[in-house]
Motif scaffolding. Structure first.
Motif, PDB file in Angstrom:
ATOM      1  N   ILE B 137       3.704  -7.301  -5.164  1.00  0.00           N
ATOM      2  CA  ILE B 137       3.694  -8.085  -3.922  1.00  0.00           C
ATOM      3  C   ILE B 137       5.110  -8.447  -3.487  1.00  0.00           C
ATOM      4  O   ILE B 137       5.412  -8.562  -2.314  1.00  0.00           O
ATOM      5  CB  ILE B 137       2.821  -9.344  -4.108  1.00  0.00           C
ATOM      6  N   LYS B 138       6.001  -8.595  -4.457  1.00  0.00           N
ATOM      7  CA  LYS B 138       7.401  -8.947  -4.150  1.00  0.00           C
ATOM      8  C   LYS B 138       8.087  -7.873  -3.309  1.00  0.00           C
ATOM      9  O   LYS B 138       9.093  -8.125  -2.674  1.00  0.00           O
ATOM     10  CB  LYS B 138       8.198  -9.128  -5.452  1.00  0.00           C
ATOM     11  N   PHE B 139       7.542  -6.662  -3.359  1.00  0.00           N
ATOM     12  CA  PHE B 139       8.152  -5.580  -2.608  1.00  0.00           C
ATOM     13  C   PHE B 139       7.667  -5.572  -1.169  1.00  0.00           C
ATOM     14  O   PHE B 139       6.651  -4.992  -0.847  1.00  0.00           O
ATOM     15  CB  PHE B 139       7.865  -4.229  -3.269  1.00  0.00           C
ATOM     16  N   GLY B 140       8.419  -6.233  -0.308  1.00  0.00           N
ATOM     17  CA  GLY B 140       8.120  -6.211   1.122  1.00  0.00           C
ATOM     18  C   GLY B 140       8.847  -5.040   1.753  1.00  0.00           C
ATOM     19  O   GLY B 140       9.475  -4.243   1.061  1.00  0.00           O
ATOM     20  N   PRO B 141       8.759  -4.934   3.081  1.00  0.00           N
ATOM     21  CA  PRO B 141       9.412  -3.827   3.776  1.00  0.00           C
ATOM     22  C   PRO B 141      10.893  -3.702   3.434  1.00  0.00           C
ATOM     23  O   PRO B 141      11.372  -2.592   3.186  1.00  0.00           O
ATOM     24  CB  PRO B 141       9.225  -4.187   5.247  1.00  0.00           C
ATOM     25  N   ILE B 144      11.308  -2.302  -0.152  1.00  0.00           N
ATOM     26  CA  ILE B 144      10.923  -0.892  -0.270  1.00  0.00           C
ATOM     27  C   ILE B 144      11.972  -0.013   0.413  1.00  0.00           C
ATOM     28  O   ILE B 144      12.344   1.040  -0.090  1.00  0.00           O
ATOM     29  CB  ILE B 144       9.510  -0.636   0.309  1.00  0.00           C
ATOM     30  N   PRO B 268       3.559  -0.536  -3.637  1.00  0.00           N
ATOM     31  CA  PRO B 268       2.732   0.024  -2.578  1.00  0.00           C
ATOM     32  C   PRO B 268       3.545   0.942  -1.671  1.00  0.00           C
ATOM     33  O   PRO B 268       4.659   0.604  -1.286  1.00  0.00           O
ATOM     34  CB  PRO B 268       2.267  -1.199  -1.787  1.00  0.00           C
ATOM     35  N   GLY B 269       3.009   2.097  -1.391  1.00  0.00           N
ATOM     36  CA  GLY B 269       3.636   2.954  -0.395  1.00  0.00           C
ATOM     37  C   GLY B 269       4.590   3.997  -0.930  1.00  0.00           C
ATOM     38  O   GLY B 269       4.982   4.894  -0.215  1.00  0.00           O
ATOM     39  N   SER B 324      -6.105  -3.825  -7.222  1.00  0.00           N
ATOM     40  CA  SER B 324      -5.898  -5.256  -7.038  1.00  0.00           C
ATOM     41  C   SER B 324      -5.507  -5.616  -5.610  1.00  0.00           C
ATOM     42  O   SER B 324      -5.645  -6.759  -5.195  1.00  0.00           O
ATOM     43  CB  SER B 324      -4.851  -5.776  -8.027  1.00  0.00           C
ATOM     44  N   LEU B 325      -4.998  -4.647  -4.835  1.00  0.00           N
ATOM     45  CA  LEU B 325      -4.601  -4.968  -3.458  1.00  0.00           C
ATOM     46  C   LEU B 325      -5.280  -4.085  -2.410  1.00  0.00           C
ATOM     47  O   LEU B 325      -5.186  -4.352  -1.218  1.00  0.00           O
ATOM     48  CB  LEU B 325      -3.082  -4.838  -3.304  1.00  0.00           C
ATOM     49  N   GLY B 326      -5.953  -3.038  -2.854  1.00  0.00           N
ATOM     50  CA  GLY B 326      -6.621  -2.158  -1.897  1.00  0.00           C
ATOM     51  C   GLY B 326      -5.656  -1.286  -1.113  1.00  0.00           C
ATOM     52  O   GLY B 326      -5.970  -0.835  -0.029  1.00  0.00           O
ATOM     53  N   ILE B 327      -4.444  -1.076  -1.652  1.00  0.00           N
ATOM     54  CA  ILE B 327      -3.468  -0.239  -0.955  1.00  0.00           C
ATOM     55  C   ILE B 327      -3.377   1.113  -1.648  1.00  0.00           C
ATOM     56  O   ILE B 327      -2.953   1.196  -2.787  1.00  0.00           O
ATOM     57  CB  ILE B 327      -2.075  -0.889  -0.945  1.00  0.00           C
ATOM     58  N   GLU B 453       9.453   1.320   7.022  1.00  0.00           N
ATOM     59  CA  GLU B 453       9.809   0.072   6.332  1.00  0.00           C
ATOM     60  C   GLU B 453      11.012  -0.588   7.007  1.00  0.00           C
ATOM     61  O   GLU B 453      11.074  -1.804   7.133  1.00  0.00           O
ATOM     62  CB  GLU B 453      10.111   0.322   4.849  1.00  0.00           C
TER      63      GLU B 453
END
Lengths: 325, 508
Positions: B137-141, B144, B268-269, B324-327, B453
């Protein structure tokens, strides 16, 4: 050499397959319907595709022929709609359509509009939901008050500019009378972004938030339909909360190219109705989280026309409207 | 514990075992044949799983995913055409080993390290799922973006001949990725008014073209010139598996690549290709012995170990954002997500509470799938290496058919067939003028992520670029980028100096 023979054999098999497929699609079409494979074009991935595949199977059962779902993604549905328009109006090419028929036209991606298709039947609706992180805003009113006091400060996550979630958000925040900033990000990331606090609110599909809502990490504030949805019946509608103007749902159904013979449309409509009323479709709606909403060809046509007007105005207001060359 | 026992009951049935075997087999086949992809195998299978029991259905899908991830290395090693984007990093050393006659050792190593990589990453994931999802979750745009930029900076150093040539190819990849519908603003770019072009250039299609078409043309060219022999240095195809000593030597490297793959998978991503390329460059750069280092790109077994461990370690890591996040991390996991939803298993924190037995069955299914894939592949190697005895032009015809059918089938679009052929001609031209093609694939893999991103981060900060330096994670990556570039410049300057000295010596 043995392997060479095998490869040649495999090639021959592939060629035969192709030949088989092509003779199949040019077979006589006057007798019984369907006398050959019906191709159902699917425009998107995700839920649209899953439900589409189920519907294809259901049609198959009730129609007594083969219905193959074929993915033709791209351009927000434009690629698939254009494909259907390039095919003969025989009833053997149908499309699993949605509001995207209007959005892609008003975005300038297709030169034709919904009138280029004959509706067969509406099958389902999906309802967007407004969600926030637990402990930030407890109600739509709190959110609205904050957004009004701090214009442009509230960050609302959407899938992309002009996406259905963007249109829905625009309707919600216009009705609330608040100016907000839209953050477009990749699909499916809303829960993570909300949890991390990078965005303040998000408009997405309930399935994405349900588990977090139950665990108390995120809070679904309101759905945008006129009535509550069966899969998440504890969530109020915007209408109940006093925002009567909010009435947005994503419908999905079946359509064919305009000019498809009436008999074919009738046969498909009947099969669709039978499947819409089946226990199987009901079970699927609960699991995947959509609402069954069967409408016959005529009613469906009216819904599409009504929706198209709304979308046209909205996209013009948002400055997204464009004419196709 | 109770959940584990329930899960054992769920998974220990005849149907589930059959499902895993079928999935693993189909995955390997689809992964191994250039042109067919395991995403396609998954898409074909999904409708059949609707009527199955949830655990059977998910096991089938997961086994296909895992079979495909390991199967992709087979064609990368044997004919130099990666079966999946994740196997693109394996091509240079894997195929070089085949040319030396060591195909079976490369394949054996790939299978073994893949299994080990997958196993360990899964165990890490089971033990640390909560911790990893907090980390993810700590990895935002912004974070990333910095990670991918770091990826770029390391990978630039990979180009063998010159940095300049690598950059030319990489930028071409970045440019290709901008064609089509832009997801963020929803506008069309470089489509010239064509509806078909809205689809853009598909990564898989481009990859198939870039690697397969030049191969086919080269083979036919040799045939036409009556040079009826393979370009292999040896004619005998050995069927020897790697020794235990060999694996032991690279065990440390494997462990580091598992860590790398699992972390990248969890973010994610990102996904398999990035992990594989980062692992490859790590293996090359961490090699102390200059003679050994020189061998990378020319058939070093470390160049197979690193990417293959890392891309399979991604499978364990990728389960974190998925469950856990659906990503979903890539098209393949997106299809698995579809399978989960259809069976009423919606991702998120409650999945681990309400559906704990199913979650444990998923873990067990992955473990068993790796075992089955391992057994299949080890027995398969003896037979599959015989494909090298087939006359190259016969094989070329087969590949030609597969790549055309395969590129059409990805999106049922004829645009993709044309793009594949065009990319193939570009690839052939690049080979002729000695420009590398792998950076094009890299540019395409990283291009979409880096662009979206960046733009999301900038709209989050209302246009303020300091967002890229506002968290510990992004600062850390920024430091790594500076370090990597500085080291590369230093090395290149040293090389230039050395050459100068050599020249002077010659003149004297």
């Amino acid at each position: 050499m043995k392997l060479t023979k095998k490869i040649v054999g495999a090639l021959a098999a592939i060629t035969l397959l192709f030949a088989g497929a092509s003779t199949n699609s040019f077979a006589g079409s006057h007798s019984k319907f369907p006398s050959k494979t019906i191709e159902m074009t699917v425009l998107f991935g995700g839920t649209a595709k899953s439900v589409g595949q189920l519907v294809a199977k259901g049609l198959e059962k009730n129609l007594g022929g083969t219905v193959v779902p074929v993915s033709r993604p791209g351009g927000g549905g434009a690629v698939g709609y254009k494909y259907i328009q390039s095919r003969p109006a025989s009833g053997y090419d149908i499309v699993w359509n949605s509001n995207s028929v209007s959005t892609s036209h008003h975005r300038g991606r297709t030169s034709f509009n919904y009138k280029a298709f004959t509706p067969i039947a509406a099958m389902s609706i999906e309802v967007p939901v407004l969600a926030v992180k637990s402990g930030t805003f407890n109600s739509v009113k709190e959110l609205a008050d904050y957004a009004k006091k701090n214009p442009g400060k509230l960050k609302v996550g959407i899938s992309g500019k002009g996406a259905f979630t963007h249109l829905t958000s625009a309707i919600i925040f216009d009705t609330l009378g608040a100016k907000v900033t839209y953050i477009p990000y990749g699909k499916g990331k809303a829960p993570a972004e909300l949890l991390a606090g990078r965005i303040d609110a998000a408009v997405q599909w309930p399935g994405q938030f349900r588990s977090f809502h139950k665990a108390g990490q995120l809070k679904m504030l309101a759905v945008t339909s006129q009535e509550r949805i069966a899969s998440d019946s504890s969530i109020p509608t915007m209408k109940e909360l006093g925002y009567k103007k909010v009435d947005v749902t994503m419908w999905r159904g079946l359509a064919a190219k305009k000019g498809t013979p009436k008999a074919q449309i009738k046969a498909l409509e009947k099969a669709a109705e039978a499947y819409a009323n089946s226990a199987e479709f009901k079970a699927a709606s609960k699991k995947i989280g959509f609402t069954i909403n069967y409408l016959n060809s005529k009613q469906f046509g009216k819904q599409i026309a009504k929706d198209d007007k709304k979308i046209k105005k909205l996209m013009k207001d948002l400055g997204l409207a464009k004419k196709a060359k | 514990m109770e959940n584990l026992i329930t899960a054992l009951g769920l998974i220990g049935t005849f149907e589930v075992m059959i499902a895993i075997s079928i999935g693993a087999f189909a995955g390997i086949i689809f992964g191994a044949i250039p042109g067919l992809t395991y995403s396609m195998a998954l898409a074909l299978m999904l409708p059949f799983t609707f009527t199955m029991e949830p655990v059977t259905a998910i096991s089938l899908l997961l086994a296909t995913y895992i079979g495909g991830m390991t199967g992709g290395s087979i064609s990368a090693i044997l004919i130099g055409i990666p079966g999946t984007p994740s196997a693109a990093a394996t091509v240079s050393d894997g195929y070089s080993l085949t040319k030396k006659g060591d195909a079976s050792i490369a394949l054996g190593t790939a299978v073994i390290v893949s299994t080990i990589g997958g196993f360990i990453s899964l165990v890490i994931m089971i033990v640390l799922v909560d911790f990893i999802s907090q980390f993810a979750i700590k990895f935002g745009p912004a974070e990333i973006f910095m990670l991918v930029l770091f990826g770029f900076s390391t990978i630039c150093g990979l180009s063998e001949r010159s940095l300049f040539r690598g950059l030319v190819a990489g930028v071409l990849g970045l440019m290709l990725m901008t064609i089509g519908t832009d997801e963020i603003e929803g506008i069309s770019r470089f489509t010239f008014g064509s509806t078909q072009m809205l689809q853009g250039v598909n990564l898989l299609v481009a990859m198939i073209g870039l690697f397969a078409v030049p191969h086919i043309l080269e083979v036919f060219n040799l045939r036409l010139n009556r040079e009826d022999k393979t370009n292999f240095e040896v004619d005998i195809v050995k069927t020897k598996l790697p020794s235990f000593a060999l694996l032991k030597k690279y065990f440390n490297l494997m462990l580091r690549c598992v860590g790398l793959g699992t972390s990248i998978g969890a973010i994610p991503g990102s996904g398999g290709p990035i992990a594989a390329f980062l692992a490859y460059s790590h293996a090359k750069n961490s090699e102390k012995n200059p003679e050994e280092k020189e061998k990378y790109g020319k058939g070093h077994i470390g160049g197979v170990v690193a990417p293959e461990t890392a891309n399979n370690a991604v499978t364990g890591g990728a389960m974190v954002p998925l469950l856990s996040l659906g990503i979903p991390g890539d098209p393949a996991t997106a299809i698995i997500l579809g399978g989960l939803l259809i069976h009423g298993l919606s991702p998120g924190p409650m999945l681990f509470i309400e559906n704990a037995p199913q979650v444990y069955s998923i873990y067990l299914a992955i473990l068993i799938a790796y075992l089955v894939v391992f057994i299949f592949q080890v027995n398969f190697i003896k037979h599959i290496v015989k494909i090298l005895k087939v006359k190259p032009h016969h094989l070329g015809v087969g590949i030609l058919v597969m790549v055309i059918v395969g590129s059409y089938a990805i999106r049922n679009s004829f645009l993709d067939v044309n793009v594949m052929i065009l990319m193939g001609l570009i690839g052939y031209f690049f080979n002729r003028i000695q420009l590398p093609v792998t950076p094009i694939v890299l540019g395409m893999v990283l291009g979409k992520t880096i662009e979206s991103e960046y733009r999301t981060a900038m709209s989050l900060s209302a246009g303020d670029p300091t967002i890229f330096f506002s968290s510990v994670v992004s600062l850390l990556f920024f430091g790594l980028i500076i370090l990597t570039i500085a080291l590369q410049i230093k090395k290149r300057m040293q090389d230039v100096k050395k050459q100068k000295q050599l020249k002077e010596q010659v003149q004297i």
